[in-house]
Design a protein around this motif. Structure first.
Motif, PDB file in Angstrom:
ATOM      1  N   LYS A 526       1.055  -1.302   0.136  1.00  0.00           N
ATOM      2  CA  LYS A 526      -0.051  -0.138   0.022  1.00  0.00           C
ATOM      3  C   LYS A 526       0.835   1.178   0.032  1.00  0.00           C
ATOM      4  CE  LYS A 526      -4.154  -1.411   2.121  1.00  0.00           C
ATOM      5  NZ  LYS A 526      -5.291  -0.492   1.202  1.00  0.00           N
ATOM      6  N   THR A 527       0.320   2.294  -0.768  1.00  0.00           N
ATOM      7  CA  THR A 527       1.031   3.617  -0.674  1.00  0.00           C
ATOM      8  C   THR A 527       0.827   4.461   0.642  1.00  0.00           C
ATOM      9  OG1 THR A 527       0.901   3.542  -2.986  1.00  0.00           O
ATOM     10  CG2 THR A 527       1.474   5.661  -1.903  1.00  0.00           C
ATOM     11  N   ASN A 528      -0.433   4.222   1.164  1.00  0.00           N
ATOM     12  CA  ASN A 528      -0.601   5.029   2.408  1.00  0.00           C
ATOM     13  C   ASN A 528      -1.196   4.080   3.340  1.00  0.00           C
ATOM     14  OD1 ASN A 528      -0.511   7.746   1.284  1.00  0.00           O
ATOM     15  ND2 ASN A 528      -2.285   7.106  -0.058  1.00  0.00           N
ATOM     16  N   THR A 529      -0.552   3.968   4.391  1.00  0.00           N
ATOM     17  CA  THR A 529      -0.742   3.140   5.766  1.00  0.00           C
ATOM     18  C   THR A 529      -0.991   4.006   7.224  1.00  0.00           C
ATOM     19  OG1 THR A 529       1.696   2.503   5.897  1.00  0.00           O
ATOM     20  CG2 THR A 529       0.326   1.054   4.693  1.00  0.00           C
ATOM     21  N   TRP A 530      -1.557   3.331   7.922  1.00  0.00           N
ATOM     22  CA  TRP A 530      -2.220   4.090   9.259  1.00  0.00           C
ATOM     23  C   TRP A 530      -1.762   3.147  10.535  1.00  0.00           C
ATOM     24  CZ3 TRP A 530      -3.956   8.872   8.415  1.00  0.00           C
ATOM     25  CH2 TRP A 530      -4.508   9.195   7.003  1.00  0.00           C
ATOM     26  N   TYR A 531      -1.495   4.081  11.520  1.00  0.00           N
ATOM     27  CA  TYR A 531      -1.539   3.149  12.833  1.00  0.00           C
ATOM     28  C   TYR A 531      -2.293   4.099  13.802  1.00  0.00           C
ATOM     29  CZ  TYR A 531       0.740   1.903  17.189  1.00  0.00           C
ATOM     30  OH  TYR A 531       0.755   1.489  18.444  1.00  0.00           O
ATOM     31  N   PHE A 532      -3.009   3.445  14.651  1.00  0.00           N
ATOM     32  CA  PHE A 532      -3.685   4.308  15.786  1.00  0.00           C
ATOM     33  C   PHE A 532      -3.538   3.433  16.966  1.00  0.00           C
ATOM     34  CE2 PHE A 532      -7.755   4.669  18.493  1.00  0.00           C
ATOM     35  CZ  PHE A 532      -7.310   5.676  18.560  1.00  0.00           C
ATOM     36  N   ASN A 533      -3.356   3.897  18.050  1.00  0.00           N
ATOM     37  CA  ASN A 533      -3.298   3.429  19.413  1.00  0.00           C
ATOM     38  C   ASN A 533      -4.046   4.205  20.399  1.00  0.00           C
ATOM     39  OD1 ASN A 533      -2.043   2.768  22.182  1.00  0.00           O
ATOM     40  ND2 ASN A 533      -2.212   0.684  21.128  1.00  0.00           N
ATOM     41  N   GLY A 534      -5.323   3.543  20.940  1.00  0.00           N
ATOM     42  CA  GLY A 534      -5.846   4.459  22.034  1.00  0.00           C
ATOM     43  C   GLY A 534      -5.984   4.001  23.376  1.00  0.00           C
ATOM     44  N   LYS A 577       4.714   6.067   1.140  1.00  0.00           N
ATOM     45  CA  LYS A 577       5.633   5.394   0.416  1.00  0.00           C
ATOM     46  C   LYS A 577       5.804   6.352  -0.783  1.00  0.00           C
ATOM     47  CE  LYS A 577       5.729   1.207  -0.915  1.00  0.00           C
ATOM     48  NZ  LYS A 577       5.535   0.022  -1.697  1.00  0.00           N
ATOM     49  N   LEU A 578       7.054   6.991  -0.858  1.00  0.00           N
ATOM     50  CA  LEU A 578       7.479   7.679  -1.771  1.00  0.00           C
ATOM     51  C   LEU A 578       8.403   7.024  -2.799  1.00  0.00           C
ATOM     52  CD1 LEU A 578       8.563  10.895   0.528  1.00  0.00           C
ATOM     53  CD2 LEU A 578       6.378  10.445  -0.605  1.00  0.00           C
ATOM     54  N   GLY A 579       8.151   6.780  -3.982  1.00  0.00           N
ATOM     55  CA  GLY A 579       8.718   5.739  -4.745  1.00  0.00           C
ATOM     56  C   GLY A 579       8.582   4.297  -4.226  1.00  0.00           C
ATOM     57  N   THR A 580       9.738   3.651  -4.488  1.00  0.00           N
ATOM     58  CA  THR A 580       9.906   2.216  -4.168  1.00  0.00           C
ATOM     59  C   THR A 580      10.374   2.070  -2.790  1.00  0.00           C
ATOM     60  OG1 THR A 580      11.816   1.832  -5.643  1.00  0.00           O
ATOM     61  CG2 THR A 580       9.413   1.301  -6.506  1.00  0.00           C
ATOM     62  N   VAL A 581      11.561   3.031  -2.445  1.00  0.00           N
ATOM     63  CA  VAL A 581      12.409   2.874  -1.272  1.00  0.00           C
ATOM     64  C   VAL A 581      12.226   3.847  -0.301  1.00  0.00           C
ATOM     65  CG1 VAL A 581      14.039   1.381  -2.817  1.00  0.00           C
ATOM     66  CG2 VAL A 581      14.183   4.005  -2.516  1.00  0.00           C
ATOM     67  N   SER A 582      11.847   4.868  -0.306  1.00  0.00           N
ATOM     68  CA  SER A 582      11.544   6.151   0.448  1.00  0.00           C
ATOM     69  C   SER A 582      10.234   6.083   1.200  1.00  0.00           C
ATOM     70  CB  SER A 582      11.850   7.335  -0.114  1.00  0.00           C
ATOM     71  OG  SER A 582      13.160   7.177  -0.625  1.00  0.00           O
ATOM     72  N   THR A 656       7.276  14.537  12.287  1.00  0.00           N
ATOM     73  CA  THR A 656       7.379  14.233  10.887  1.00  0.00           C
ATOM     74  C   THR A 656       8.645  13.983  10.456  1.00  0.00           C
ATOM     75  OG1 THR A 656       6.639  15.117   8.355  1.00  0.00           O
ATOM     76  CG2 THR A 656       7.760  16.552  10.138  1.00  0.00           C
ATOM     77  N   GLU A 657       8.805  13.061   9.517  1.00  0.00           N
ATOM     78  CA  GLU A 657      10.229  12.350   9.449  1.00  0.00           C
ATOM     79  C   GLU A 657      10.119  11.912   7.865  1.00  0.00           C
ATOM     80  OE1 GLU A 657      12.795  10.373  12.244  1.00  0.00           O
ATOM     81  OE2 GLU A 657      12.419   8.506  10.987  1.00  0.00           O
ATOM     82  N   TYR A 658      11.153  12.335   7.125  1.00  0.00           N
ATOM     83  CA  TYR A 658      11.347  11.785   5.781  1.00  0.00           C
ATOM     84  C   TYR A 658      12.515  10.762   5.647  1.00  0.00           C
ATOM     85  CZ  TYR A 658      13.111  11.593   0.905  1.00  0.00           C
ATOM     86  OH  TYR A 658      13.652  11.097  -0.281  1.00  0.00           O
ATOM     87  N   ARG A 659      12.297   9.363   5.235  1.00  0.00           N
ATOM     88  CA  ARG A 659      13.311   8.396   5.409  1.00  0.00           C
ATOM     89  C   ARG A 659      13.556   7.794   4.054  1.00  0.00           C
ATOM     90  NH1 ARG A 659       9.310   5.278   9.860  1.00  0.00           N
ATOM     91  NH2 ARG A 659       9.698   6.816  11.809  1.00  0.00           N
ATOM     92  N   PRO A 660      14.465   8.383   3.362  1.00  0.00           N
ATOM     93  CA  PRO A 660      15.060   8.100   2.222  1.00  0.00           C
ATOM     94  C   PRO A 660      16.046   6.748   2.265  1.00  0.00           C
ATOM     95  CG  PRO A 660      16.551   9.899   2.782  1.00  0.00           C
ATOM     96  CD  PRO A 660      15.387   9.873   3.944  1.00  0.00           C
ATOM     97  N   LYS A 661      16.128   5.965   1.198  1.00  0.00           N
ATOM     98  CA  LYS A 661      17.038   4.838   1.151  1.00  0.00           C
ATOM     99  C   LYS A 661      18.484   5.238   0.525  1.00  0.00           C
ATOM    100  CE  LYS A 661      17.740  -0.038   0.080  1.00  0.00           C
ATOM    101  NZ  LYS A 661      17.200  -1.402  -0.520  1.00  0.00           N
ATOM    102  N   LEU A 662      19.505   5.141   1.306  1.00  0.00           N
ATOM    103  CA  LEU A 662      20.851   5.773   0.807  1.00  0.00           C
ATOM    104  C   LEU A 662      21.474   4.562  -0.009  1.00  0.00           C
ATOM    105  CD1 LEU A 662      21.830   7.546   4.027  1.00  0.00           C
ATOM    106  CD2 LEU A 662      20.351   8.571   1.956  1.00  0.00           C
ATOM    107  N   PHE A 663      21.608   3.400   0.501  1.00  0.00           N
ATOM    108  CA  PHE A 663      22.247   2.466  -0.072  1.00  0.00           C
ATOM    109  C   PHE A 663      22.131   1.171   0.733  1.00  0.00           C
ATOM    110  CE2 PHE A 663      25.652   4.734   2.042  1.00  0.00           C
ATOM    111  CZ  PHE A 663      26.249   3.697   2.896  1.00  0.00           C
TER     112      PHE A 663
END
Length: 772
Positions: A526-534, A577-582, A656-663
Motif C-alpha cells: 500500500k502507498t498509504n498506511t495508518w497506525y492508531f493506538n488508543g 511510500k515515496l517511490g519504491t524505497v523512501s 514528521t520524518e522523511y526516510r530516504p534509502k541511501l544504499f
C-alpha cells in the motif's frame, strides 16, 4: 580545487565506461541496449497509450545491461575483471555483468508477446513490426504496434443448468466483475472465474476449480466492435466437482508423528464431541480443540471455516507446524474426513537476553533478563512465563553519580487461550482470545536520591478482531509504589519544587484499562498506511464515588490512600511510500489526564513526559515543560545537579520524518518534532496555597498553548538489518518555549561552527528501532 578533481574523476570514469562497454562484444554482433514499444494508433487516448506502452515494454526480453545515468558500471566491471584469476580483481569480478548481445534477442517472440497482450486486452486486430537502430557496436529495437479497435462487452450471460452447481454459479451473477460497457480483458475474465470458485468453496463444492468454468466470446452478434460473453460449466467437469461435500469425521494429532499418517487409522483415539483426538501421552485436554475448530460433523464444507481453524490452531502459540488434509471416506457419499497434524514446540524453555542502550539524558546502561516459559502449563495450551531482570543506567557526563540508576525485578504471567468470565463469550475471529494474569515486583534505586519499590498485578483479556485490530482490556490493574531511603539532597529539592515531590509520593492505583490498536502497516504494497493506538485508564472512580472521596476528605483502601483519575492517550501515525524505497512518516500524540476526588494530580507513573530519543529529539528526556516553565538548574554548569523529571497532565506532540534509502541497508532521515506538556491546574502547594516557593509558573494549559510548543529538527542514519534497526540521530532546537514571547524562535542563533552553541544545543541520540 577538490570540486575540480571530483569533476575530472567523474568525467574520466564516464569516458572510460562508454569506451569500454563493447570491449567483449564479438565481431558481427552488437551490444543490445534495450527496446521499447510504440503505439502507432492515434485513436487510443494519450493516457491509455502511455500505460499500454509501459506495460508492453516491460514484456520485452532479454533485459539490457543495467545502467545508471547512461553508464553501465556492472558491464564495465565485467570487462576489466573478465580474466582475473586472483587478487582484488577476482573479488570485484562478482559485481560484474556480461554483455547482453543483440544476437540473443528473439525479435519474433517479442512481437508475438506484444500482439498477445494486446489481444488479451480486447485489441483483436493488433499487429506488430520492429525496427533496429544500430550505432557503432550498439543496437536498439523499436516495436511498432497497431492496435486496431478495442472490443467492448455488449452482454454477459450465465448459461447453466438446474443442478446444484448450475444454480450456485448462476447465483453469483449479480456480483460479476464482467460489466456491460467495459472493455474486454482476459485478466478480468480469469479473476471472475477465481471469484466464482471462491464463492462455490463456501457452499461445499470442495473439488470444484476455476478451470471447470468456460467463458465463451462471441464477436459475431452484428454490433461493431462488441462481444457477448457466455459463462458456462465445462461439459467434461468431473462428477465430484459438482457435488456438495459435508464433513464426516475429524481427527486431531496434537503430537504428530509420521507413523500416524496412515489413512483411516486412528489408534488410541479419544472421542470428544465431534472430534477424535489421538494423543497417546495425554498432553492436551480435548477442550483446547473445541475452541479452535470451526468444523463440526455434518457441516457443509466451506473454505472460511477451513482457514479459520488453521489460523486458530497456529495462533495458540503451542504448535510449531500445523498441517491439514481432507480424504473421502468409503461411504459412497459426498463426505470428507478431516485430519489435523500438529507438531508442538518444546514444552519448556529458558531464554536469556542482554540489552544495551543510551538516551538523550546521557544515560548509558544495560539489562539482563532471564525467562522461563512453559507452553502447556495445565494441559490447556496455557503459556506460563516467569522472568527476572537486573539492570543499570549510568550517566557519564561530569560527576553525575547521584543520577545513576540500579534496578531489578521479577514477573509471573499466565496467558490462557480463552475468555475466563462468569458468562460465555464466543469469538469467531481467526485469532484465539486470551485471558492474561500477571504479578510483578520492581525495585529502583536512584543512587543518592531515592529508592522505589512497586508491586503490581492485573487480570484482563487480549483479543484480535482481525490482523489489523487488537483489543486489550485489563479488568483490574493494581499498582502500588512505596518510596524509601530518600536522600537529604533530594528532600531539599522536593520541599522547594513540587514536581520532585511527586516522584517520591506513595502511589496506589487500581481500576480498568482499555487499549485499542489498529494498523495496516503490514500491507507493504500500500502507498498509504495508518497506525492508531488508543488507551483509556481509570483508577478508584467507583470506590471514590461510593466513599464520597474529595480533596478535603480523602479516603483510604487497606490503609493506603488511593488515586482517583481518568486518563487517555491517543497515538495517530500516517506513513506514505515515496517511490519504491523512501517513506514519509508522521505522528500525532494527544494525552489528557484528569485527577479528582481523592487526588489533586495524576500519580507520577501516570503523568506525561516529553523529549528524548523517541519523542522531541532536540530536547533531553523529561527536561521540557510543563508549559513555559524552565528549571533554571538545567542551565547550570554544576554536573552534580539531580536531573529533572518534568511532567504534565496534558500532552501534545507532532512528528514528521522523511526516510530516504541511501544504499544497501542504510537509510537516512530528516525530521521535525514539536510538542509540550502542561498542567491541568495551577501548580500550588496544597498545604500552603498562598506560597509561591517552588511553583512552576507558566505550567498551566491555556488557550495560548500553541504559542508554547517546543520545536526541534535534525538528521539521522538508520542501519536497517530487518531483525535489528540501529538509529543515530543528531538534533537541535528551533523553538524554546521558556524564552520570552517574541524571542522563542532561535533559528537565527544556529551556528554549527560555534563550540559553545554545539555544546548547549546539539543532542545526539543512539537508539534501537525507529522512533515511530
Amino acid at each position: 580545487m577538490i570540486k575540480r578533481y571530483i569533476a575530472c574523476f567523474l568525467f574520466s570514469f564516464a569516458l572510460l565506461s562508454s569506451c569500454n562497454v563493447t570491449k567483449n562484444v564479438p565481431e558481427r554482433d552488437y551490444l543490445y541496449t534495450g527496446g521499447k514499444v510504440k503505439i502507432d494508433n492515434k485513436d487510443v487516448k494519450k493516457k491509455q497509450r502511455k500505460a499500454l506502452e509501459a506495460d508492453l515494454t516491460s514484456l520485452l526480453r532479454p533485459k539490457p545491461n543495467s545502467s545508471i545515468l547512461g553508464l553501465r558500471p556492472k558491464l564495465w566491471i565485467y570487462n576489466i575483471t573478465k580474466d582475473a584469476k586472483s587478487g582484488p580483481r577476482k573479488w570485484i569480478k562478482k559485481w560484474g555483468e556480461p554483455p547482453v548481445l543483440f544476437s540473443s534477442v528473439k525479435v519474433d517472440y517479442n512481437r508475438d508477446l506484444v500482439v498477445n497482450r494486446l489481444e488479451n486486452q480486447g485489441f483483436f486486430r493488433a499487429m506488430s513490426t520492429s525496427d533496429t537502430t544500430i550505432r557503432g557496436k550498439k543496437a536498439f529495437l523499436t516495436y511498432h504496434a497497431s492496435t486496431g479497435p478495442q472490443y467492448m462487452i455488449s452482454s454477459v450471460k450465465f448459461m447453466t443448468d438446474s443442478s446444484d452447481l448450475g444454480k450456485a454459479v448462476s447465483a453469483t451473477a449479480s456480483r460479476s466483475m464482467l460489466k456491460t460497457g467495459d472493455s474486454y480483458n482476459l485478466d478480468v475474465i480469469k479473476s471472475e472465474r477465481e471469484r466464482i470458485d471462491t464463492r462455490l468453496k463456501e457452499q461445499g463444492f470442495y473439488y470444484f476449480s476455476p478451470e471447470n468454468l468456460l467463458i465463451e466470446v462471441d464477436s459475431t452478434s452484428g454490433t461493431q466492435h462488441k462481444v457477448d460473453l457466455y459463462m458456462t460449466v465445462k461439459g467434461a467437469t468431473a462428477e465430484k466437482a459438482k457435488d456438495i461435500y459435508t464433513i464426516n469425521n475429524i481427527y486431531i494429532y496434537p503430537n504428530f508423528r509420521p507413523v500416524d499418517t496412515l489413512k483411516g487409522r486412528a489408534p488410541n483415539a479419544v472421542k470428544y464431541k465431534d472430534f477424535y483426538v489421538i494423543d497417546r501421552k495425554n498432553t492436551f485436554k480435548p477442550q483446547v480443540f473445541e475452541r479452535t475448530m470451526f468444523f463440526h460433523k455434518g457441516d457443509v464444507y466451506n473454505r472460511t471455516d477451513h482457514n479459520l481453524s488453521l489460523s486458530r490452531l497456529s495462533s495458540l502459540g503451542t504448535f510449531k507446524f500445523v498441517k491439514n488434509r481432507f480424504d473421502e471416506p468409503d461411504t459412497g457419499k459426498a463426505m470428507l474426513d478431516s485430519y489435523y497434524y500438529l507438531s508442538p514446540y518444546p514444552k519448556k524453555s529458558i531464554r536469556a537476553e542482554i540489552t544495551g542502550r543510551t538516551n538523550s539524558a546521557n544515560f548509558t546502561g544495560s539489562e539482563f533478563t532471564l525467562s522461563w516459559r512453559n507452553r502447556n502449563a495445565f494441559r490447556g495450551a496455557e503459556l506460563l512465563t516467569i522472568s527476572a531482570y537486573i539492570g543499570t543506567d549510568v550517566q557519564f557526563s561530569g560527576n553525575n553519580s547521584g543520577n545513576n540508576i540500579f534496578r531489578y525485578g521479577a514477573e509471573a504471567s499466565l496467558n490462557i487461550p480463552r475468555f475466563i468470565s462468569p458468562f460465555k463469550i464466543n469469538s469467531t475471529s481467526a485469532f484465539i482470545p486470551r485471558t492474561r494474569i500477571t504479578l510483578g515486583y520492581d525495585f529502583l534505586d536512584r543512587q543518592n536520591s531515592y529508592t522505589l519499590r512497586s508491586f503490581r498485578t492485573s487480570f484482563g483479556y487480549i483479543w484480535k478482531e482481525s490482523i489489523e485490530k487488537e483489543h486489550q482490556l485489563t479488568v483490574l490493574g493494581v499498582n502500588y509504589v512505596q518510596p524509601s531511603k530518600v536522600s537529604d539532597q533530594y528532600k531539599a529539592l522536593a520541599d522547594s519544587i513540587r514536581s520532585y515531590k511527586l516522584a517520591i509520593d506513595k502511589q496506589f492505583t487500581f481500576g480498568p484499562i482499555y487499549n485499542f490498536n489498529y494498523t495496516n502497516t503490514q500491507k507493504s504494497y500500500k502507498t498509504n498506511t495508518w497506525y492508531f493506538n488508543g488507551n483509556f485508564d481509570l483508577s478508584g472512580n467507583l470506590l471514590g464515588i461510593i466513599q464520597g472521596a474529595e480533596m478535603g476528605n480523602r479516603k483510604k483502601l487497606f490503609g493506603a490512600q488511593y488515586s482517583q483519575y481518568v486518563r487517555t492517550e491517543l497515538d495517530f501515525r500516517y506513513y506514505r511510500k515515496l517511490g519504491t524505497v523512501s517513506q514519509w512518516a508522521n505522528r500525532v500524540i494527544l494525552g489528557y489526564g484528569h485527577a479528582y476526588g481523592n487526588s489533586r494530580s495524576l500519580p507520577y507513573v501516570k503523568q506525561f513526559f516529553i523529549g528524548g530519543t523517541n519523542s522531541l529529539r532536540a530536547f533531553r528526556a523529561r527536561t521540557l515543560g510543563p508549559g513555559t516553565y524552565r528549571d533554571v538548574r538545567l542551565d547550570d554548569d554544576d554536573d552534580n545537579y539531580i536531573a529533572a523529571d518534568q511532567s504534565g497532565d496534558i500532552k501534545l506532540e507532532f512528528n514528521t520524518e522523511y526516510r530516504p534509502k541511501l544504499f544497501s541497508i542504510v537509510r537516512g532521515a530528516l525530521f521535525v518534532d514539536a510538542g509540550n506538556v502542561w498542567l491541568l491546574r495551577e501548580d500550588i502547594d496544597e498545604d500552603n496555597p498562598q506560597s509561591t516557593e517552588g511553583r512552576r509558573f507558566g505550567a498551566k494549559f491555556t488557550k495560548d498553548f500553541m504559542k508554547e510548543l517546543a520545536v526541534g529538527a535534525g538528521a539521522g542514519v538508520r542501519i536497517d538489518a530487518s531483525i535489528l534497526v540501529l538509529r543515530l540521530d543528531l538534533a537541535f532546537p528551533l523553538r524554546k518555549p521558556w524564552l520570552p514571547e517574541g524571542e522563542r524562535w532561535v533559528i537565527d542563533d544556529i551556528d554549527f561552527g560555534s563550540k559553545s552553541w554545539r555544546k548547549d544545543n546539539l543532542v545526539f541520540n543512539l537508539a534501537i528501532g525507529y522512533p515511530f
